[in-house]
Design a protein around this motif. Structure first.
Motif, short mmCIF file in Angstrom:
data_model
loop_
_atom_site.label_atom_id
_atom_site.label_comp_id
_atom_site.label_asym_id
_atom_site.label_seq_id
_atom_site.Cartn_x
_atom_site.Cartn_y
_atom_site.Cartn_z
N ASP A 99 0.95 -1.31 -0.03
CA ASP A 99 0.16 0.08 0.17
C ASP A 99 0.60 1.06 0.06
OD1 ASP A 99 -2.25 -1.58 -0.10
OD2 ASP A 99 -2.87 -1.15 2.25
N ASP A 100 2.06 1.12 0.77
CA ASP A 100 2.96 2.37 0.87
C ASP A 100 3.34 2.50 -0.78
OD1 ASP A 100 2.31 2.84 3.33
OD2 ASP A 100 4.25 2.05 4.43
N ASP A 101 4.00 1.68 -1.33
CA ASP A 101 4.22 1.67 -2.65
C ASP A 101 3.31 2.27 -3.74
OD1 ASP A 101 6.82 0.48 -1.90
OD2 ASP A 101 6.36 -1.45 -2.50
N ASP A 102 2.14 1.88 -3.54
CA ASP A 102 1.02 2.29 -4.37
C ASP A 102 0.65 3.62 -3.94
OD1 ASP A 102 0.62 -0.26 -5.40
OD2 ASP A 102 -1.01 -0.55 -4.17
N ASP A 103 0.92 4.10 -2.80
CA ASP A 103 0.78 5.54 -2.45
C ASP A 103 1.75 6.42 -2.79
OD1 ASP A 103 -1.39 5.15 -0.72
OD2 ASP A 103 -0.54 4.88 1.06
N ASP A 104 3.07 6.00 -3.17
CA ASP A 104 4.07 6.65 -3.50
C ASP A 104 3.77 7.07 -4.92
OD1 ASP A 104 5.38 6.72 -1.26
OD2 ASP A 104 6.70 5.29 -1.58
N ASP A 105 3.22 5.93 -5.82
CA ASP A 105 3.05 6.26 -7.25
C ASP A 105 1.77 6.92 -7.33
OD1 ASP A 105 5.00 4.54 -7.72
OD2 ASP A 105 3.82 2.74 -8.10
N ASP A 106 0.80 6.83 -6.64
CA ASP A 106 -0.43 7.53 -6.64
C ASP A 106 -0.24 9.13 -6.43
OD1 ASP A 106 -1.85 5.25 -7.31
OD2 ASP A 106 -2.73 5.00 -5.60
N ASP A 107 0.64 9.19 -5.53
CA ASP A 107 0.65 10.79 -5.01
C ASP A 107 1.44 11.44 -6.19
OD1 ASP A 107 -0.23 10.36 -2.58
OD2 ASP A 107 1.58 10.15 -1.53
N ASP A 108 2.33 10.78 -6.87
CA ASP A 108 2.87 11.53 -8.05
C ASP A 108 1.69 11.77 -9.30
OD1 ASP A 108 5.20 11.39 -6.70
OD2 ASP A 108 5.94 9.64 -7.92
N ASP A 109 0.74 10.68 -9.21
CA ASP A 109 -0.16 10.80 -10.23
C ASP A 109 -1.29 11.94 -9.85
OD1 ASP A 109 1.11 8.81 -11.81
OD2 ASP A 109 -0.36 7.34 -11.27
N ASP A 110 -1.38 11.94 -8.71
CA ASP A 110 -2.44 12.91 -8.30
C ASP A 110 -1.91 14.40 -8.18
OD1 ASP A 110 -4.18 10.88 -7.67
OD2 ASP A 110 -3.77 10.90 -5.49
N ASP A 111 -0.36 14.50 -7.89
CA ASP A 111 0.03 15.86 -8.15
C ASP A 111 -0.25 16.31 -9.65
OD1 ASP A 111 0.38 15.85 -5.42
OD2 ASP A 111 2.51 15.20 -5.75
N ASP A 112 0.29 15.28 -10.46
CA ASP A 112 0.13 15.84 -12.11
C ASP A 112 -1.07 16.17 -12.33
OD1 ASP A 112 2.89 15.27 -11.96
OD2 ASP A 112 2.62 13.40 -12.96
N ASP A 113 -2.16 15.29 -11.89
CA ASP A 113 -3.72 15.93 -12.32
C ASP A 113 -4.04 17.17 -11.75
OD1 ASP A 113 -3.59 13.37 -13.63
OD2 ASP A 113 -4.74 12.14 -11.74
N ASP A 114 -3.75 17.13 -10.67
CA ASP A 114 -3.88 18.63 -9.86
C ASP A 114 -3.51 19.68 -10.88
OD1 ASP A 114 -5.27 17.23 -7.96
OD2 ASP A 114 -3.80 17.34 -6.33
N ASP A 115 -2.03 19.49 -11.11
CA ASP A 115 -1.56 20.65 -11.95
C ASP A 115 -2.41 20.79 -13.09
OD1 ASP A 115 0.45 20.84 -9.98
OD2 ASP A 115 1.94 19.65 -11.05
N GLU A 116 -2.61 19.62 -13.84
CA GLU A 116 -3.54 19.86 -15.23
C GLU A 116 -4.71 20.60 -15.01
OE1 GLU A 116 -3.55 15.84 -17.11
OE2 GLU A 116 -1.36 15.63 -16.90
N ASP A 117 -5.47 20.28 -13.91
CA ASP A 117 -6.68 20.80 -13.67
C ASP A 117 -6.48 22.59 -13.15
OD1 ASP A 117 -7.90 18.53 -13.93
OD2 ASP A 117 -8.02 17.93 -11.38
N ASP A 118 -5.40 22.57 -12.84
CA ASP A 118 -5.14 24.21 -12.35
C ASP A 118 -4.76 24.82 -13.52
OD1 ASP A 118 -5.30 23.69 -9.71
OD2 ASP A 118 -3.26 23.46 -9.25
N LYS A 119 -4.19 24.21 -14.79
CA LYS A 119 -3.87 24.99 -16.08
C LYS A 119 -5.06 25.11 -16.73
CE LYS A 119 0.78 22.97 -16.34
NZ LYS A 119 1.73 21.82 -16.70
N GLU A 120 -6.16 24.18 -16.59
CA GLU A 120 -7.28 24.24 -17.40
C GLU A 120 -8.03 25.55 -16.92
OE1 GLU A 120 -9.26 20.42 -17.51
OE2 GLU A 120 -7.48 19.43 -18.36
N GLU A 121 -7.97 25.70 -15.74
CA GLU A 121 -8.86 26.79 -15.11
C GLU A 121 -8.60 28.03 -15.43
OE1 GLU A 121 -9.51 25.81 -10.95
OE2 GLU A 121 -10.25 24.13 -11.25
#
Length: 170
Positions: free
Chosen positions: A148-170
């Motif tokens: 789960d910790d390994d998955d969290d590390d990967d997901d945190d990176d993906d979530d951070d990228d998604d958040d950045d893309e959402d910010d750019k679109e707005e």
């Protein structure tokens, strides 16, 4: 939202581990005699008998003679404890109430032919099995936590990228 699910899955895993350990302990005891249980009654009987509180024992037996036959999880009961405490009066009271010195514990030993103060072989085996099962469950749980910790590390990176893309679109 994924980070909210992780604590729930860990909590569910811990609950499952606890349930498995409890079920294992119960099933091991039931393999002998399901009535052999560590209860408030067995604890009270043990204390009364080993402390030579024979008037209390007499009152308890007057109220319910059947408690002369209660057994703890290892198959031992009031007659074993009376012998262990060298409580002759308790032995007589228990015999009158129907207890038998020839009853056998989980190891097949009577109250006259075992070493007092020693854990039965059955209980030693049960504790060893419970410890091995608990260790296996701890190992599996740690593997799950690590995964789960390994998955969290990967997901945190993906979530951070998604958040950045959402910010750019707005």
């Amino acid at each position: 939202s994924r980070s909210e699910k992780m604590p729930r899955s860990r909590l569910a895993s811990l609950a499952l581990v606890a349930l498995c350990l409890f079920a294992f302990a119960c099933s091991a005891r039931a393999a002998l005699d399901p009535s052999w249980q560590d209860t408030e009654t067995t604890t009270k009987m043990y204390n009364v008998i080993t402390n030579h509180e024979n008037e209390d024992l007499k009152k308890m037996l007057d109220e319910d003679e059947d408690i002369a036959a209660v057994r703890a999880a290892d198959g031992r009961g009031p007659m074993w404890w009376a012998h262990e405490a060298k409580n002759e009066e308790a032995m007589e009271l228990l015999k009158k109430a129907g207890a038998d010195e020839n009853w056998q514990d989980a190891d097949g030993k009577t109250c006259k032919d075992f070493t007092h103060g020693q854990m039965t072989d059955y209980m030693k085996k049960l504790f060893a099995e419970q410890e091995a099962a608990a260790e296996e469950q701890r190992r599996k749980l740690q593997e799950q936590v690590d995964a789960d910790d390994d998955d969290d590390d990967d997901d945190d990176d993906d979530d951070d990228d998604d958040d950045d893309e959402d910010d750019k679109e707005e």
